[in-house]
Write a protein that holds these residues in place. Structure first.
Motif, PDB file in Angstrom:
ATOM      1  N   PHE A  64       0.849  -1.187   0.000  1.00  0.00           N
ATOM      2  CA  PHE A  64       0.000   0.000   0.000  1.00  0.00           C
ATOM      3  C   PHE A  64       0.885   1.238   0.000  1.00  0.00           C
ATOM      4  N   ALA A  65       0.277   2.384  -0.136  1.00  0.00           N
ATOM      5  CA  ALA A  65       0.980   3.680  -0.125  1.00  0.00           C
ATOM      6  C   ALA A  65       2.147   3.664  -1.108  1.00  0.00           C
ATOM      7  N   SER A  66       3.388   3.749  -0.607  1.00  0.00           N
ATOM      8  CA  SER A  66       4.543   3.856  -1.498  1.00  0.00           C
ATOM      9  C   SER A  66       4.780   2.560  -2.264  1.00  0.00           C
ATOM     10  N   GLU A  67       4.157   1.460  -1.806  1.00  0.00           N
ATOM     11  CA  GLU A  67       4.325   0.156  -2.443  1.00  0.00           C
ATOM     12  C   GLU A  67       5.761  -0.350  -2.404  1.00  0.00           C
ATOM     13  N   VAL A  68       6.567   0.182  -1.508  1.00  0.00           N
ATOM     14  CA  VAL A  68       7.928  -0.324  -1.379  1.00  0.00           C
ATOM     15  C   VAL A  68       7.940  -1.485  -0.390  1.00  0.00           C
ATOM     16  N   ALA A  69       7.338  -1.264   0.756  1.00  0.00           N
ATOM     17  CA  ALA A  69       7.277  -2.336   1.751  1.00  0.00           C
ATOM     18  C   ALA A  69       6.354  -3.432   1.225  1.00  0.00           C
ATOM     19  N   GLU A  70       6.753  -4.695   1.461  1.00  0.00           N
ATOM     20  CA  GLU A  70       5.931  -5.823   1.040  1.00  0.00           C
ATOM     21  C   GLU A  70       5.545  -6.609   2.279  1.00  0.00           C
ATOM     22  N   HIS A  71       4.248  -6.649   2.526  1.00  0.00           N
ATOM     23  CA  HIS A  71       3.735  -7.334   3.712  1.00  0.00           C
ATOM     24  C   HIS A  71       3.269  -8.714   3.290  1.00  0.00           C
ATOM     25  N   HIS A  72       4.043  -9.714   3.665  1.00  0.00           N
ATOM     26  CA  HIS A  72       3.744 -11.070   3.223  1.00  0.00           C
ATOM     27  C   HIS A  72       2.848 -11.775   4.220  1.00  0.00           C
ATOM     28  N   PHE A  73       1.937 -12.579   3.696  1.00  0.00           N
ATOM     29  CA  PHE A  73       1.072 -13.346   4.587  1.00  0.00           C
ATOM     30  C   PHE A  73       0.710 -14.684   3.952  1.00  0.00           C
ATOM     31  N   CYS A  74       0.223 -15.575   4.792  1.00  0.00           N
ATOM     32  CA  CYS A  74      -0.157 -16.907   4.323  1.00  0.00           C
ATOM     33  C   CYS A  74      -1.606 -16.879   3.870  1.00  0.00           C
ATOM     34  N   LYS A  75      -1.840 -17.327   2.640  1.00  0.00           N
ATOM     35  CA  LYS A  75      -3.190 -17.340   2.073  1.00  0.00           C
ATOM     36  C   LYS A  75      -4.096 -18.310   2.796  1.00  0.00           C
ATOM     37  N   ILE A  76      -3.524 -19.284   3.462  1.00  0.00           N
ATOM     38  CA  ILE A  76      -4.337 -20.315   4.099  1.00  0.00           C
ATOM     39  C   ILE A  76      -4.726 -19.909   5.521  1.00  0.00           C
ATOM     40  N   CYS A  77      -3.746 -19.545   6.347  1.00  0.00           N
ATOM     41  CA  CYS A  77      -4.063 -19.259   7.756  1.00  0.00           C
ATOM     42  C   CYS A  77      -4.062 -17.763   8.072  1.00  0.00           C
ATOM     43  N   GLY A  78      -3.606 -16.927   7.143  1.00  0.00           N
ATOM     44  CA  GLY A  78      -3.676 -15.489   7.345  1.00  0.00           C
ATOM     45  C   GLY A  78      -2.548 -14.891   8.169  1.00  0.00           C
TER      46      GLY A  78
END
Ligand SMILES: [Zn+2]
Length: 117
Positions: A64-78
Motif C-alpha cells: 500500500f501507499a509507497s508500495e515499497v514495503a511488502e507485507h507477506h502473509f499466508c493465504k491459508i491461515c492469514g
C-alpha cells in the motif's frame, strides 16, 4: 549468531535465518502494523539469509501507499511471517510470534514511527 526457525500457523510457510540472540522486539505505529499488532524483529535479515519454504503457493503479498514495503502473509491461515522493510531494500523483519523458542509476549520492545515515513 543463532539459528532460528519460524512458521505460519498452518505450516505452509516455513523460514529460517541466523541472527544475534533475540532479546527484544519492535512495534511500529503505521496503519498496517497497528492493525496487525505483531511484534517484529528489531534486527533486519538480509534477503539472502532468509531461507523460505512455501507449500502450495501460500505466500501472498500486500502493498500500500509507497508500495515499497511488502507485507507477506499466508493465504491459508492469514498469518504474517515477515515483511520486506521500507527502510532498507533487500532486508526483512520477521514476526517474533512465529519463531520457535521465542516468547514474543515476554520481550521488551521499542516503537518506531513508521506512520511518518
Ligand atoms: Zn499458513
Amino acid at each position: 549468531m543463532q539459528e532460528y526457525e519460524g512458521r505460519c500457523h498452518c505450516g505452509a510457510i516455513k523460514f529460517s535465518f541466523k541472527a544475534p540472540k533475540i532479546v527484544d522486539g519492535l512495534r511500529c505505529n503505521c496503519t498496517i502494523c497497528s492493525n496487525k499488532g505483531a511484534l517484529m524483529s528489531s534486527f533486519l535479515v538480509p534477503q539472502e539469509d532468509l531461507l523460505v519454504e512455501i507449500k502450495d503457493g501460500a505466500l501472498a503479498t500486500y502493498k500500500f501507499a509507497s508500495e515499497v514495503a511488502e507485507h507477506h502473509f499466508c493465504k491459508i491461515c492469514g498469518i504474517y511471517p515477515f515483511h520486506h522493510t521500507l527502510r532498507k531494500k533487500g532486508h526483512y523483519r520477521v514476526n517474533l510470534g512465529c519463531i520457535e523458542g521465542v516468547d514474543s509476549l515476554k520481550l521488551p520492545f521499542d516503537v518506531i514511527d513508521g506512520a511518518s515515513l
